[in-house]
Write an enzyme that holds these catalytic residues in place. Structure first.
Site, PDB file in Angstrom:
ATOM      1  N   GLU A   1      -0.082   2.953 -13.315  1.00  0.00           N
ATOM      2  CA  GLU A   1       0.928   2.517 -12.344  1.00  0.00           C
ATOM      3  C   GLU A   1       2.347   2.552 -12.921  1.00  0.00           C
ATOM      4  O   GLU A   1       3.257   3.082 -12.273  1.00  0.00           O
ATOM      5  CB  GLU A   1       0.585   1.124 -11.804  1.00  0.00           C
ATOM      6  CG  GLU A   1      -0.560   1.198 -10.810  1.00  0.00           C
ATOM      7  CD  GLU A   1      -1.256  -0.131 -10.557  1.00  0.00           C
ATOM      8  OE1 GLU A   1      -0.706  -1.180 -10.953  1.00  0.00           O
ATOM      9  OE2 GLU A   1      -2.350  -0.109  -9.973  1.00  0.00           O
TER      10      GLU A   1
ATOM     11  N   LYS B   1     -10.021  -5.159  -6.346  1.00  0.00           N
ATOM     12  CA  LYS B   1      -9.516  -4.499  -7.552  1.00  0.00           C
ATOM     13  C   LYS B   1      -9.778  -5.364  -8.788  1.00  0.00           C
ATOM     14  O   LYS B   1      -9.853  -4.867  -9.904  1.00  0.00           O
ATOM     15  CB  LYS B   1      -8.024  -4.234  -7.386  1.00  0.00           C
ATOM     16  CG  LYS B   1      -7.439  -3.276  -8.402  1.00  0.00           C
ATOM     17  CD  LYS B   1      -6.027  -2.923  -8.013  1.00  0.00           C
ATOM     18  CE  LYS B   1      -5.326  -2.102  -9.062  1.00  0.00           C
ATOM     19  NZ  LYS B   1      -3.944  -1.810  -8.672  1.00  0.00           N
TER      20      LYS B   1
HETATM   21 MG    MG Z   1       0.944  -2.880  -7.331  1.00  0.00          MG
END
Ligand code: MG
Ligand code: ADP
Length: 603
Positions: free
Chosen positions: A181, A76
């Site tokens: 997120e 990521k």
């Molecule tokens: Mg996370």
């Protein structure tokens, strides 16, 4: 409703260290976190390549100590970035696996798979992890899953978002939306605490994960979430806490046994695993032990660790996490379970309650599933909450030399379409170069160049001749740019080129094919292992049976020879099982069975 025909609404938190998948259960009207084949609710974002096979998740993580150069994690950090991006410079030095640059300056991970060197892009590794997550959901739900909402950090730029979407497409998903997120985490709570949410509300999200620390302030107003501010540390998380404990244990081992294991990678990894386990225990117990048998030179490691000692070891890191904020805190990230971190936060907010009723390492996936359900009309009694994300950075073009001319300011709610007029800067230009940037700097070239294209309008136009540029961002935060000239009627709709880690449709298609190939290889390997063990099993049983039969009455010599020949052949095939094709093993087992069954019964 039959399961087969159901369109599940799925949310995935594709984390740096762990990933989590959740589903909206319409009948129960709630989100369920799906556990993997090991019974774990989170799955390591890790892929390992070996001589025989490819492993993903827990099985891959378990190999990190014995197969470090071919066990890939942390992708990521790489996704959607260039190899030369200074942000990853340090990571490149520290990772045990090899990363090189391809001709476009895109990072490629180099591994040895089945004895051959393979170059794999971060998007492909992410797609492998997402494929694993899909399989976890499919085996639990006993049906195919397609529609998904995937989360990304709020600071992810266009290229990183697009790369994440590509990875999910390659993994066979239909990506309904990419959301932030913190938005997902807030959404997870929005649903739970709907009752006390009226008017305008500020939410502070504290996400301390495995390798990253993100804080974000969201404003929720008129049922819209806006990311107001983001901050954090890209290299602060649970793994740093593990390191502190590891160093402490290494010192202790040295002091007690006069043995230094700091240059012994295998011992270090075993000890690190034990430290991580101890750290988790200390979130609910006040002391624990760290034990590793035969850590080095046959000497066992045994030590006790109290919560207080753990806190002392990490106090500076915890303090680093405390930031200024408002009103409400939602805890996210596995490491935010640590009591000291929670206490410091609570002190900071003068005793204000922390929202922690949802597991912190599951909140993001939880919210993503809620979003997926909203998109698929699954949530019928919750329609008033329209969730919107915002652009993390301003988007614009370079004008008047090197000036950043913003078309869409940062924090604009998406999807959005905005037009802006520009003028030619010189007479008789055969074409105009349009460069698209993202960022907040005044000089365009100090920002991130997303792509550029040439607009061929009227060749006779003079300086000051008007031109309209239109930026449009879809619900996934993906941008396309169009230029239009009224006078000539020319419209050039451009696709931003591949120069920032973006993939072309062909590349995505090719990777989807590759993903199929990997899947076929994985299945082939599984079949082979099954064939080997079935043959081994049968040989074992015959040998036992022959001994038993011999004890009671003698076998015919001819039969005995036949059996021995068949066993010898089986042994030969098993001895060279790597080169032997699965079909040959299966055939031999069948032949053996038909030879032996008339002679004696094998159970
Ligand atoms: Mg996370
Ligand atoms: P990501 O950074 O990939 O989003 P997570 O949010 O799942 O990852 O956080 C993973 C980290 O949380 C790991 O370092 C893990 O050791 C830590 N962690 C998980 N559970 C606990 C716990 N009970 N106490 C302390 N740390 C924990």
């Amino acid at each position: 409703m039959t399961k087969q025909n159901k369109e599940w609404a799925i949310g995935i938190d594709l984390g740096t260290t762990y990933s989590c998948i959740a589903v909206w259960k319409e009948q129960q009207y709630r989100v369920e976190i799906i556990h993997n084949d090991q019974g774990n609710r989170i799955t390591p974002s890790c892929v390992s390549f070996t001589e025989n096979q490819r492993l993903i998740g827990d099985a891959a993580k378990n190999l990190s100590s014995i197969n470090p150069t071919n066990t890939v994690f942390d992708v990521k950090r790489l996704i959607g970035r260039k190899f030369s991006d200074p942000v990853i410079e340090n990571d490149l030095r520290l990772w045990p696996f090899k990363v090189i640059a391809d001709s476009d300056d895109k990072p490629m991970i180099v591994v040895s798979y089945k004895g051959k060197e393979k170059r794999i892009s971060p998007v492909e590794i992410s797609s492998m992890i997402l494929t694993k997550m899909r399989e976890i959901a499919e085996s639990y739900l006993e049906s195919g899953v397609k529609n998904v909402v995937v989360t990304v950090p709020a600071y992810f730029n266009d290229s990183q978002r697009r790369a994440t979407k590509d990875a999910a497409t390659i993994a066979g998903f239909d990506v309904k939306r990419i959301i932030n997120e913190p938005t997902a985490a807030a959404l997870a709570y929005g649903l739970e605490n709907k009752g006390n949410c009226d008017g305008e509300r500020n939410i502070f999200i504290f996400d301390l994960g495995g390798g990253t620390f993100d804080v974000s302030i969201l404003r929720m107003k008129d049922d819209v979430f806006e990311v107001k501010a983001i901050a954090g540390d890209t290299h602060l998380g649970g793994e740093d806490l593990d390191n502190r404990m590891l160093n402490y244990c290494v010192e202790e081992f040295k002091r007690k046994n006069k043995v230094d294991i700091s240059a012994n990678p295998k011992a270090l990894r075993r000890l690190r695993t034990a430290c991580e386990r101890a750290k988790r225990t200390l979130s609910y117990a006040v002391d624990t032990t760290i034990e590793v048998d035969a850590l080095s030179g046959g000497i066992d490691f045994h030590s006790s660790m109290t919560r207080t000692r753990f806190e002392e070891l990490n106090m500076d890191l915890f303090r680093k996490c405390m930031e200024t904020v408002d009103r409400c805190v939602v805890l996210v990230g596995g490491s935010s379970r640590i009591p000291k971190v929670q206490q410091l936060l609570q002190d900071y907010f003068k005793g204000k309650d922390l929202c922690k009723s949802i597991n912190p390492d599951e909140a993001v996936a939880h919210g993503a599933a809620v979003q997926a359900a909203i998109l698929s009309d699954g949530i019928k009694y919750f329609p008033e909450l329209v969730l919107l994300d915002v652009t993390p950075l301003s988007l614009g073009i370079s004008a008047n030399g090197d000036l950043m001319s913003v078309v869409i300011p940062r924090n604009t709610i998406i999807p959005v379409e905005k037009k802006r007029g520009f003028v030619r800067s010189a007479d008789f230009q055969s074409s105009v170069l349009i460069e698209v940037y993202e960022g907040e700097r005044t000089r365009a070239s100090d920002n991130n160049l997303l792509g550029s294209f040439r607009f061929y309008g009227s060749p006779n136009a003079l300086r000051g001749h008007p031109l309209t540029v239109c930026f449009s961002i879809d619900a996934n935060g993906i941008l396309s740019v169009t230029a239009e000239e009224k006078s000539s009627g020319r419209i050039d709709s451009i696709i931003i080129t591949n120069d920032k880690g973006r993939l072309s449709t062909q590349q995505v298609m090719r990777m989807m094919e590759e993903a199929e190939k990997y899947k076929a290889e994985d299945q082939e390997y599984k079949k082979k292992v099954q064939a080997i063990s079935a043959l081994e099993d049968f040989v074992y049983k015959i040998r036992k049976a022959v001994e038993d039969v011999d004890n009671i009455f003698k076998l015919d010599t001819q039969d005995k020879t036949k059996i021995n020949v068949a066993i010898a052949e089986a042994r030969k095939l098993l001895g060279a099982s790597k080169e032997t094709e699965t079909g040959v093993l299966v055939d031999h087992l069948r032949e053996m069975k038909s030879l032996i069954e008339p002679i004696m019964r094998i159970n």
